[in-house]
Design an enzyme around this catalytic site. Structure first.
Site, PDB file in Angstrom:
ATOM      1  N   ASP A 145     -59.112  59.715  59.468  1.00 63.20           N
ATOM      2  CA  ASP A 145     -58.180  58.928  58.674  1.00 63.20           C
ATOM      3  C   ASP A 145     -58.820  58.501  57.359  1.00 63.20           C
ATOM      4  OD1 ASP A 145     -55.672  57.081  58.486  1.00 63.20           O
ATOM      5  OD2 ASP A 145     -57.361  55.719  58.220  1.00 63.20           O
ATOM      6  N   GLY A 173     -50.535  48.004  58.636  1.00 58.31           N
ATOM      7  CA  GLY A 173     -49.625  46.962  59.097  1.00 58.31           C
ATOM      8  C   GLY A 173     -48.253  47.118  58.475  1.00 58.31           C
ATOM      9  N   GLY A 195     -53.481  45.724  68.995  1.00 60.15           N
ATOM     10  CA  GLY A 195     -52.623  46.541  68.148  1.00 60.15           C
ATOM     11  C   GLY A 195     -53.314  47.132  66.937  1.00 60.15           C
ATOM     12  N   LYS A 243     -58.031  59.728  53.194  1.00 67.06           N
ATOM     13  CA  LYS A 243     -57.897  58.810  52.059  1.00 67.06           C
ATOM     14  C   LYS A 243     -58.947  59.105  50.982  1.00 67.06           C
ATOM     15  CE  LYS A 243     -56.226  55.317  55.290  1.00 67.06           C
ATOM     16  NZ  LYS A 243     -56.574  54.081  56.033  1.00 67.06           N
ATOM     17  N   THR A 296     -42.569  51.550  62.530  1.00 65.90           N
ATOM     18  CA  THR A 296     -43.157  50.267  62.123  1.00 65.90           C
ATOM     19  C   THR A 296     -43.064  50.044  60.624  1.00 65.90           C
ATOM     20  OG1 THR A 296     -44.665  50.319  64.009  1.00 65.90           O
ATOM     21  CG2 THR A 296     -45.248  48.866  62.174  1.00 65.90           C
ATOM     22  N   VAL A 297     -43.623  50.973  59.832  1.00 58.97           N
ATOM     23  CA  VAL A 297     -43.628  50.780  58.383  1.00 58.97           C
ATOM     24  C   VAL A 297     -42.235  50.984  57.809  1.00 58.97           C
ATOM     25  CG1 VAL A 297     -44.588  51.554  56.192  1.00 58.97           C
ATOM     26  CG2 VAL A 297     -46.057  51.413  58.203  1.00 58.97           C
TER      27      VAL A 297
END
Length: 442
Positions: A201, A302, A187, A205, A13-14
């Site tokens: 996650d 995204g 999604g 970060k 995706t990325v």
């Protein structure tokens, strides 16, 4: 015109978004950089995926070694993820004298200290803006824009999946399971959402940005992590009645000789800007001694937002290459000799306000016994509310406390749990002080 040749490993995706930008935005990048950015090779083992980009003949390959061993490639973009092959590929790229761009927050949280040391040894750059906050320039802000500041605290919403789920529970009264399923359909959640909903996650970060903010080694193991899977609509309803919203917060505080680093659900006042960050959007509030409060807000994930941050890293490397000034900016914002070990406080040592919900039998004396236990551990009650019954004969007792030490709170709740009148485990949600955490108000 000088050219920077790029090898992209991983075209999911990325990675696909990165390729699209490099191919579609060639002219604007050339105009801004005074250098041509050339996507020479793209490696991915998935040859069946339908992609929105068309590569020239000879660009796409299934063999990443064609990138890693190509002496003409200046920069390797790692978009594979994980900690196995991705780590090996980054190490091999650096051994070959290539710069690296990655969005791999898990790898950096777990292995970043050694990877950055290798980059310093090889005099190459590891750029990783997209690893935290997607298109929000969190890394650049902390390393460059706030270089004159001592950072006191950071409080953020750093996982869009959790924020979407909590937003929908709040907005529609859905159960956690219903909101999670809706997030998958839209999604916003992976088929296996464990890393997101259990807070890992966001913790990856937080470990990275805490190291940058305070000039310390990355210490993921020190971060306290608690997810949102136990949050119930009932608690969100009560929070709303008391003027709060429940968010999964990543919180980091600088105590000088130690720091706090924790990820967990928390209640924050409705007039706090972070409480109004809805859907899958991320935000981070940063408190500096010169700047005071500032907030970054945007899409934390995204295809295109994250790819935009990756290409911004490529642009920084291109500018350094043009000036033959590699290594201008240290990986964590401090010269490696100035990076320290700073202990992270265990969760038992933190102090904050608390919300408790206790399910108790409707009998005389229960409230006084619970209050007595709290007093025994020096936990001062700010308010207590007896709520209406919900689908049982038990009565919910809701307590809001003044600041208390987590270790004392855990001991008190342990004793309360053993009372015969208590029906199930007490619910604990921390209440964060906006003034202390740097949360701006409307």
């Amino acid at each position: 015109m000088k050219r920077m040749q790029i090898g992209l490993i991983g075209c999911g995706t990325v990675g696909e978004g990165v390729a699209r930008i490099l191919l579609d935005q060639q002219e604007i990048l050339k105009d801004r950089l005074g250098m041509e950015m050339v996507l020479k090779k793209v490696a991915d083992t998935d040859t069946q995926r339908t992609r929105s980009v068309t590569f020239a003949e000879g660009v796409f390959t299934t063999d990443a070694s064609e990138i890693l061993e190509d002496p003409e490639i200046d920069v390797v973009v790692e978009m594979v993820g994980g900690t196995g092959f991705a780590k090996d590929a980054i190490l091999k790229a650096m051994e070959q004298g290539k710069h690296v761009v990655t969005a791999n927050k898990k790898l950096l949280a777990l292995e970043g200290n050694s990877l950055f040391a290798k980059a310093f040894q090889k005099n190459v750059t590891i750029a990783y803006e997209a690893s935290v906050g997607g298109c929000m320039p969190i890394i650049k802000t902390l390393r460059e824009n706030l270089v004159a500041n001592r950072i006191f605290a950071m409080t953020g919403i750093l996982n869009g999946t959790c924020n979407y789920i909590l937003t929908e529970i709040t907005r529609l009264g859905l159960s956690f399971e219903e909101a999670l399923e809706q997030a998958k359909i839209k999604g916003f959640a992976e088929a296996d959402p464990t890393l997101d909903i259990e807070g890992c996650d966001a913790a990856h970060k937080l470990a990275i940005i805490s190291a940058i903010a305070y000039g310390m080694e990355i210490d993921f193991e020190g971060v306290y992590v608690e997810g949102i899977s136990r949050i119930e609509p009932l608690d969100i309803l009560y929070a709303d009645q008391f003027g709060y919203r429940i968010k999964l917060l990543a919180i980091s505080k600088n105590h000088g000789d130690s720091i706090e680093a924790r990820v967990h659900p928390a209640m924050i006042p409705v007039d706090c800007l972070l409480s109004q960050v809805g859907g899958s959007v991320n935000a981070l509030s940063i408190f500096g001694d010169c700047t005071g409060e500032m907030m970054l807000y945007g899409h934390g994930a995204g295809m295109m937002p994250t790819a935009s941050a990756v290409v911004a890293d490529l642009a920084d490397i291109a500018r350094d290459m043009k000036r033959e000034d590699g290594g201008r900016l240290p990986a964590l914002g401090y010269p490696s000799k100035n990076i320290r070990k700073i202990p992270v406080l265990p969760i038992s040592e933190i102090q904050t306000h608390y919300y408790f919900r206790i399910s108790a039998a409707d009998q005389p004396g229960v409230l006084s016994r619970v209050s007595g236990i709290l007093a025994k551990y020096s936990i001062s009650i700010m308010s207590v509310h007896q709520k209406e019954r919900h689908a049982s004969d038990a009565v919910p007792l809701v307590f809001m406390t003044h600041r208390a030490k987590e270790a004392d709170v855990r001991k008190a709740l342990g004793e309360i749990r053993e009372l015969p009148e208590i029906g199930c485990d007490p619910v604990l949600i921390r209440i964060e002080d906006p003034q202390a955490n740097g949360c701006a108000h409307t």
